[in-house]
Each structure stands twice: as structure tokens, then as C-alpha cells.
Design a protein around this motif. Structure first.
Motif, PDB file in Angstrom:
ATOM      1  N   GLN A   1      60.786 -42.651  34.846  1.00 32.02           N
ATOM      2  CA  GLN A   1      61.668 -42.559  33.682  1.00 32.02           C
ATOM      3  C   GLN A   1      61.051 -41.666  32.604  1.00 32.02           C
ATOM      4  O   GLN A   1      61.762 -40.891  31.950  1.00 32.02           O
ATOM      5  N   LYS A   2      59.741 -41.757  32.410  1.00 33.44           N
ATOM      6  CA  LYS A   2      59.084 -40.901  31.422  1.00 33.44           C
ATOM      7  C   LYS A   2      59.270 -39.422  31.769  1.00 33.44           C
ATOM      8  O   LYS A   2      59.573 -38.597  30.902  1.00 33.44           O
ATOM      9  N   ARG A   3      59.071 -39.101  33.052  1.00 27.46           N
ATOM     10  CA  ARG A   3      59.245 -37.708  33.458  1.00 27.46           C
ATOM     11  C   ARG A   3      60.692 -37.265  33.279  1.00 27.46           C
ATOM     12  O   ARG A   3      60.951 -36.125  32.866  1.00 27.46           O
ATOM     13  N   PHE A   4      61.637 -38.162  33.567  1.00 24.61           N
ATOM     14  CA  PHE A   4      63.042 -37.805  33.400  1.00 24.61           C
ATOM     15  C   PHE A   4      63.380 -37.538  31.938  1.00 24.61           C
ATOM     16  O   PHE A   4      64.069 -36.563  31.609  1.00 24.61           O
ATOM     17  N   VAL A   5      62.881 -38.394  31.034  1.00 25.57           N
ATOM     18  CA  VAL A   5      63.170 -38.209  29.610  1.00 25.57           C
ATOM     19  C   VAL A   5      62.561 -36.912  29.103  1.00 25.57           C
ATOM     20  O   VAL A   5      63.176 -36.166  28.339  1.00 25.57           O
ATOM     21  N   ALA A   6      61.315 -36.634  29.535  1.00 18.94           N
ATOM     22  CA  ALA A   6      60.680 -35.396  29.097  1.00 18.94           C
ATOM     23  C   ALA A   6      61.441 -34.175  29.590  1.00 18.94           C
ATOM     24  O   ALA A   6      61.648 -33.202  28.846  1.00 18.94           O
ATOM     25  N   ASN A   7      61.874 -34.192  30.849  1.00 18.35           N
ATOM     26  CA  ASN A   7      62.621 -33.056  31.381  1.00 18.35           C
ATOM     27  C   ASN A   7      64.000 -32.944  30.752  1.00 18.35           C
ATOM     28  O   ASN A   7      64.478 -31.838  30.466  1.00 18.35           O
ATOM     29  N   ALA A   8      64.649 -34.106  30.538  1.00 15.72           N
ATOM     30  CA  ALA A   8      65.983 -34.062  29.937  1.00 15.72           C
ATOM     31  C   ALA A   8      65.932 -33.541  28.514  1.00 15.72           C
ATOM     32  O   ALA A   8      66.852 -32.845  28.054  1.00 15.72           O
ATOM     33  N   SER A   9      64.853 -33.871  27.786  1.00 19.34           N
ATOM     34  CA  SER A   9      64.722 -33.385  26.419  1.00 19.34           C
ATOM     35  C   SER A   9      64.743 -31.863  26.372  1.00 19.34           C
ATOM     36  O   SER A   9      65.347 -31.266  25.475  1.00 19.34           O
TER      37      SER A   9
END
Length: 381
Positions: free
Chosen positions: A164-172
Motif C-alpha cells: 500500500q505504501k508503494r501504491f500511495v507513493a506511485n499514485a501521488s
């Protein structure tokens, strides 16, 4: 009643039931036993070994007995023996029961020790601290299986949170970049000399839509970040954050003709300064946006942060739904908000081991109370 107390009670109860059954069996066997059929003569001054009916008694006539001889019947001996055995057994059972309860308490504590380890590990867990494991040593029994299952669940949760952390960082990055490009292209088109009125109206509408999308994405990212917990902590003066956010909302308040009434004290919080600023900013902007012209916003910080406005009447049954994402009152849908303000407030408060709640204001509007744990650091006078 704790599980340890219940187990101890069960141990003691089973022991008492078994002890009572054993005493009853002994009493019944003793009642069916008859040592002698005739009377027993006991003469004063005669050694007890000569009067033992089991050592070979001699039958005598009554006239042959001394005058001071005490004659006891077999039934009397049996009754006295049974009463003595019964009371001694009861006393022994009570003493043994006390010892059994104490031993049951000690054994229950040792048996439940792995469960206390599991509970302590669960209390230490946070979204950013999923490295805690039980790693229970012992035989492969049910408790060992439970601890291993709990450790496996934590491994899966840690993997899920990392994803989830990687997803949030990429989505940002992936969501903000195209919106920024779109905004730049629209602004360039509007600045062109040959842009007519229709194009300018369309460009203004597109810029407004683009801005709302950026705010929505920012709100979702902040909500996702606060739901994951706090990666780092530092000491933050909450009263200073309030002053800064009030200054940031000054232009919006002036536009809406809303005034602030502020009363704060020095208040130190251990947390994330960015998230705390987002919490306070959302509260103040909501209080201004959903206010009436010429209204006021009251901000108090003592034992908790309380923000109240004088907006339209809010039904009490609608208040809990305001903390859910994208939930707004019907008369608020025309505002510039995205429906994430109070959701972010509640999520950030929980990330700081606090809580947020709201209630309708008596004269109209909403009162939001946020309880954030104050640190034990001594505050300057």
C-alpha cells in the motif's frame, strides 16, 4: 472475571467434587465394616495393647470383670470411629482444597502466559511497526499453533502495508503529474491573444474542475497516509499550528465575512506536524465554508480542540455520517469541498491515538471536538 480466575475456579471445583466423592466412598465402606459383634471392656490401668479388639480379645463373663470396668458396645465404637474419620477427612479436604486452588492459580498463569504474550504483541503493533512477532518457544500444542498463526498473519499484514505504501507513493506522482500538465495547457490557452469569450469561459470551467480534482487527490492521499499511521514523530506545539492555519484561512474568512474567536493555551503534541496542520486546516476551512455570511468561528484549545461555527442547522442524526468519506449534507453539495474534510480529521486524530466527535451547535452549525494526547513534557511558563 478473568480467564485465569475462571480456570482456577474450575480446578478448585473439580478437586472439591472429587474429594467429596472420595470421602463419601470411604464413609460408605467404613459403615459396612463391623470389627466386633460383642461388647468391648475397657478397664482402667490396663495397657491399651491388651484392650485392642483386633489383637485377639478374650470373652469373659460380666461377673469376672473388675468393678471399675467400662463396657462399650460395638455400635458405639463404630459410630465414634465414623464420626472421627468424617471430621478429620473434612478438615483435610479443606486444607487440600486451599492448596489446590493456589496450585491451580499458578498453573493457570503458566498455561495462559503465551496468551499474554500474544496480547502484548498486539498492543505494540502499529501500521508503521509491524515487525513485532511472538516467536513462542515450546511444544507443538494448541497455543504454539495459535502464536505461529498470529505471526503468519502479521507477515501478511506487513507485506500488504508495504504494497500500500508503494501504491500511495506511485499514485501521488502518477495522478498529480497529468493534472499539472492539464492545468498548464489550459492556462497557456487562456493567455493566447486569439482566445475568444467562449474559450475563456470553457477554460475557466476546466481550471475549476482541475483544481477540484487536485484537491480531491490530495485529500485521498492524506487520508491514505493518516490511515497507515505515523512513520515519524516529533514534538509539535498545537497552539502554534492553530495560529498558522488561522492566518492561512484569513483570506477565505474575509471573503465569506466570517470572524474568528480564538482562545488557546500552550499545548504540546507528539506527532506528525504535516498531518496535524491538515487536521486543523480542515476544521477551520470547513467551519468557514459551511458558515453563514457574517457568522463566526470559535476555536478553543484547553483539554481538547473545539471548533464551532454558526452555520445552518445540522440534524443530529446526520452528524455521524459526516465523518465518512464523500458524505455531506444535501445543502452542502454546492460548496467547493470534496467530502473528505472530517474523514481526514478523524483519521489523523486516530493516528495520534486521539479521537474526533461532533454535535450540532445550539444556534445552528456544528461543533467538532478533537482529543489529542498531550505530552508530559514540561511547558515553558
Amino acid at each position: 472475571m478473568t480467564l485465569r480466575t475462571r480456570l482456577t475456579a474450575w480446578y478448585g471445583g473439580v478437586f472439591l467434587i472429587a474429594g467429596i466423592a472420595l470421602i463419601g466412598l470411604n464413609y460408605w465402606l467404613l459403615a459396612s465394616f463391623a470389627p466386633v459383634d460383642a461388647g468391648i471392656a475397657v478397664a482402667r490401668g490396663i495397657p491399651a495393647t491388651q484392650l485392642d479388639p483386633y489383637s485377639g480379645s478374650v470373652t469373659l463373663e460380666a461377673a469376672q470383670l473388675p468393678a471399675d470396668t467400662l463396657v462399650v458396645t460395638a455400635d458405639q465404637v463404630k459410630v465414634d470411629t465414623m464420626n472421627t474419620v468424617l471430621w478429620q477427612s473434612i478438615i483435610a479436604l479443606l486444607v487440600a482444597a486451599v492448596i489446590a486452588v493456589w496450585l491451580g492459580w499458578v498453573v493457570a498463569g503458566r498455561v495462559l502466559a503465551p496468551l499474554h504474550s500474544i496480547t502484548s504483541t498486539a498492543h505494540r503493533l502499529e501500521a508503521e511497526r509491524l515487525d513485532q512477532r511472538i516467536e513462542l518457544d515450546g511444544p507443538p500444542d494448541e497455543l504454539k499453533e495459535l502464536a505461529d498463526t498470529f505471526d503468519g498473519m502479521l507477515d501478511r499484514l506487513a507485506s500488504s502495508f508495504d504494497s500500500q505504501k508503494r501504491f500511495v507513493a506511485n499514485a501521488s506522482h502518477e495522478l498529480r503529474t497529468p493534472l499539472a500538465v492539464q492545468r498548464t495547457l489550459i492556462e497557456v490557452a487562456l493567455a493566447a491573444p486569439d482566445a475568444n469569450d467562449d474559450m475563456r469561459r470553457l477554460g475557466t470551467h476546466l481550471l475549476d474542475t482541475n483544481e477540484r480534482s487536485e484537491k480531491l487527490i490530495d485529500g485521498l492521499l492524506v487520508l491514505a497516509r493518516s490511515d497507515r499511521g505515523l512513520a515519524t514523530r516529533e514534538l509539535v506545539w498545537l497552539d502554534e499550528v492553530i495560529d498558522d492555519e488561522i492566518e492561512s484561512c484569513a483570506a477565505l474568512a474575509s471573503e465569506k465575512k466570517v470572524t474568528f474567536a480564538v482562545r488557546t493555551r500552550r499545548y504540546l503534541v507528539d506527532g506528525d506536524p504535516v498531518l496535524l496542520a491538515q487536521l486543523v486546516g480542515n476544521l477551520l476551512r470547513n467551519a468557514v465554508l459551511y458558515n453563514k455570511p457574517g457568522g463566526s468561528v470559535s476555536v478553543e484549545l484547553d483539554r481538547e480542540l473545539v471548533v464551532a461555527n454558526t452555520g445552518p442547522t445540522v440534524p443530529a442524526q446526520a452528524v455521524p455520517g459526516l465523518f465518512e468519506p464523500f458524505r455531506r449534507l444535501r445543502d452542502r453539495t454546492g460548496t467547493a469541498g470534496s467530502g473528505l474534510g472530517l474523514s481526514i480529521v478523524q483519521s489523523v486524530a486516530r493516528a495520534h491515538q486521539g479521537a474526533a466527535k461532533a454535535r450540532p451547535n445550539g444556534g445552528g452549525g456544528l461543533v467538532v471536538q478533537v482529543n489529542l494526547p498531550e505530552t508530559g513534557v514540561r511547558q515553558p511558563s
